[in-house]
Design a protein around this motif. Structure first.
Motif, mmCIF file in Angstrom:
data_model
loop_
_atom_site.group_PDB
_atom_site.id
_atom_site.type_symbol
_atom_site.label_atom_id
_atom_site.label_comp_id
_atom_site.label_asym_id
_atom_site.label_seq_id
_atom_site.Cartn_x
_atom_site.Cartn_y
_atom_site.Cartn_z
ATOM 1 N N GLN A 238 0.860 -1.180 0.000
ATOM 2 C CA GLN A 238 0.000 0.000 0.000
ATOM 3 C C GLN A 238 0.899 1.233 0.000
ATOM 4 O O GLN A 238 1.567 1.518 0.991
ATOM 5 C CB GLN A 238 -0.931 0.008 1.222
ATOM 6 C CG GLN A 238 -1.914 1.154 1.206
ATOM 7 C CD GLN A 238 -2.892 1.103 2.356
ATOM 8 O OE1 GLN A 238 -2.828 0.187 3.190
ATOM 9 N NE2 GLN A 238 -3.780 2.062 2.403
ATOM 10 N N TRP A 239 0.940 1.944 -1.096
ATOM 11 C CA TRP A 239 1.864 3.059 -1.307
ATOM 12 C C TRP A 239 1.696 4.118 -0.223
ATOM 13 O O TRP A 239 0.647 4.744 -0.079
ATOM 14 C CB TRP A 239 1.627 3.629 -2.692
ATOM 15 C CG TRP A 239 2.502 4.779 -3.109
ATOM 16 C CD1 TRP A 239 2.066 5.952 -3.621
ATOM 17 C CD2 TRP A 239 3.927 4.849 -3.094
ATOM 18 N NE1 TRP A 239 3.128 6.764 -3.932
ATOM 19 C CE2 TRP A 239 4.283 6.113 -3.613
ATOM 20 C CE3 TRP A 239 4.945 3.982 -2.687
ATOM 21 C CZ2 TRP A 239 5.599 6.534 -3.741
ATOM 22 C CZ3 TRP A 239 6.256 4.392 -2.813
ATOM 23 C CH2 TRP A 239 6.580 5.643 -3.323
ATOM 24 N N ALA A 240 2.727 4.306 0.602
ATOM 25 C CA ALA A 240 2.646 5.221 1.732
ATOM 26 C C ALA A 240 2.684 6.675 1.314
ATOM 27 O O ALA A 240 2.265 7.554 2.075
ATOM 28 C CB ALA A 240 3.791 4.935 2.710
ATOM 29 N N LEU A 241 3.191 6.975 0.112
ATOM 30 C CA LEU A 241 3.331 8.359 -0.335
ATOM 31 C C LEU A 241 2.228 8.768 -1.309
ATOM 32 O O LEU A 241 2.379 9.732 -2.070
ATOM 33 C CB LEU A 241 4.699 8.554 -0.989
ATOM 34 C CG LEU A 241 5.915 8.228 -0.103
ATOM 35 C CD1 LEU A 241 7.208 8.489 -0.844
ATOM 36 C CD2 LEU A 241 5.869 9.034 1.193
ATOM 37 N N GLU A 242 1.113 8.049 -1.283
ATOM 38 C CA GLU A 242 -0.001 8.402 -2.154
ATOM 39 C C GLU A 242 -0.608 9.740 -1.723
ATOM 40 O O GLU A 242 -0.893 9.960 -0.544
ATOM 41 C CB GLU A 242 -1.059 7.301 -2.111
ATOM 42 C CG GLU A 242 -2.194 7.518 -3.080
ATOM 43 C CD GLU A 242 -3.178 6.364 -3.069
ATOM 44 O OE1 GLU A 242 -4.157 6.418 -3.819
ATOM 45 O OE2 GLU A 242 -2.943 5.406 -2.296
ATOM 46 N N ASP A 243 -0.766 10.643 -2.681
ATOM 47 C CA ASP A 243 -1.297 11.996 -2.425
ATOM 48 C C ASP A 243 -0.481 12.728 -1.359
ATOM 49 O O ASP A 243 -1.023 13.484 -0.543
ATOM 50 C CB ASP A 243 -2.764 11.923 -1.968
ATOM 51 C CG ASP A 243 -3.655 11.306 -3.031
ATOM 52 O OD1 ASP A 243 -3.367 11.493 -4.230
ATOM 53 O OD2 ASP A 243 -4.639 10.645 -2.654
#
Length: 263
Positions: A238-243
């Motif tokens: 789960q991409w931690a740097l999303e938005d």
């Protein structure tokens, strides 16, 4: 009411107590800690560790780092590393002996050397503490040597006044035997400052004997690698740097959070 009973108490200590009891205990414990560190260092230098041992140990470390930091990788980097580490752990790529079993040979020289080294370390750790405690108990029994500059609850009385049979003595007075235990747990910071963080000068964990590798644990890295293979297999991303841009602007008040309407 219990605190008021102790407030009127006052003791006058002989000034020579700090020179003949307080400082000697602390200095001797410090010097013994330095000696223990040097002995343990000498024993560690005699231990041989080959490249295969280092590889199977570091593989566990890097595999766990991948699992704990997976969300900071991009989707493509995550998938590539997941495939690599699953195959490496599942196939035993970094294992010293992929076919090792838990039934180690007691007469194996490697097992015997490892066990003897652990016993020597445990002996070097325990013996000085027994000698020091016996020395303090025999020569300095019954001494009141220092007063703490702050008040403590009554629950600390047994810890601070060991060897003194006085039920009504102010809790802030410390006996010689309790001073030994305070130094035993308190000198760790000084040892870390002088000898480094991973020193062997003395701490509570060093009381127990240290056996590095028992013969029946010969396959422990094999089990750890198989377990990590299963962990890597079920790990999700789960991409931690999303938005992240919007989150930073919202955090510093440069943008208002959007209200997501739910149907």
């Amino acid at each position: 009411m219990a605190g008021s009973m102790y407030e009127s108490q006052d003791l006058y200590l002989d000034p020579s107590i700090k020179y003949w009891v307080l400082f000697p205990i602390m200095i001797v414990m410090f010097l013994v800690g330095i000696l223990r560190h040097n002995i343990t260092t000498i024993l560690n230098e005699g231990q041989k560790m080959d490249l295969k041992d280092v590889k199977e140990s570091l593989a566990v470390k890097y595999g766990r780092l991948f699992i704990s930091n997976r969300n900071y990788l991009t989707e493509s980097a995550f998938k590539m590393r997941k495939t690599y580490w699953y195959d490496a752990f599942n196939l035993g790529k970094y294992l010293k002996d992929p076919n090792a079993t838990g039934n180690g040979d007691m007469l194996d020289p490697a097992n015997m050397e490892s066990t003897m080294t652990g016993m020597k370390k445990g002996f070097a750790n325990m013996l000085p503490q027994y000698i020091l405690m016996s020395w303090v108990s025999f020569f300095f029994a019954g001494f009141v040597i220092i007063k703490l500059p702050f008040y403590l609850p009554l629950g600390f009385k047994d810890m601070l006044q060991r060897g003194i049979d006085t039920a009504n003595l102010d809790i802030t007075w410390v006996s010689s035997l309790s001073w030994y235990f305070l130094n035993f747990f308190g000198l760790g910071g000084i040892f870390s400052l002088i000898l480094g963080k991973n020193n062997s000068a003395g701490s509570a964990k060093d009381i127990a004997p240290q056996i590095q590798m028992a013969p029946n644990q010969k396959d422990r890295f094999n089990k750890m690698h198989k377990s990590l293979a299963e962990e890597v297999k079920i790990t999700e991303h789960q991409w931690a740097l999303e938005d992240i841009e919007d989150k930073i602007l919202i955090k510093y008040g440069k943008k208002k959070p959007e209200n997501k309407k739910t149907k």
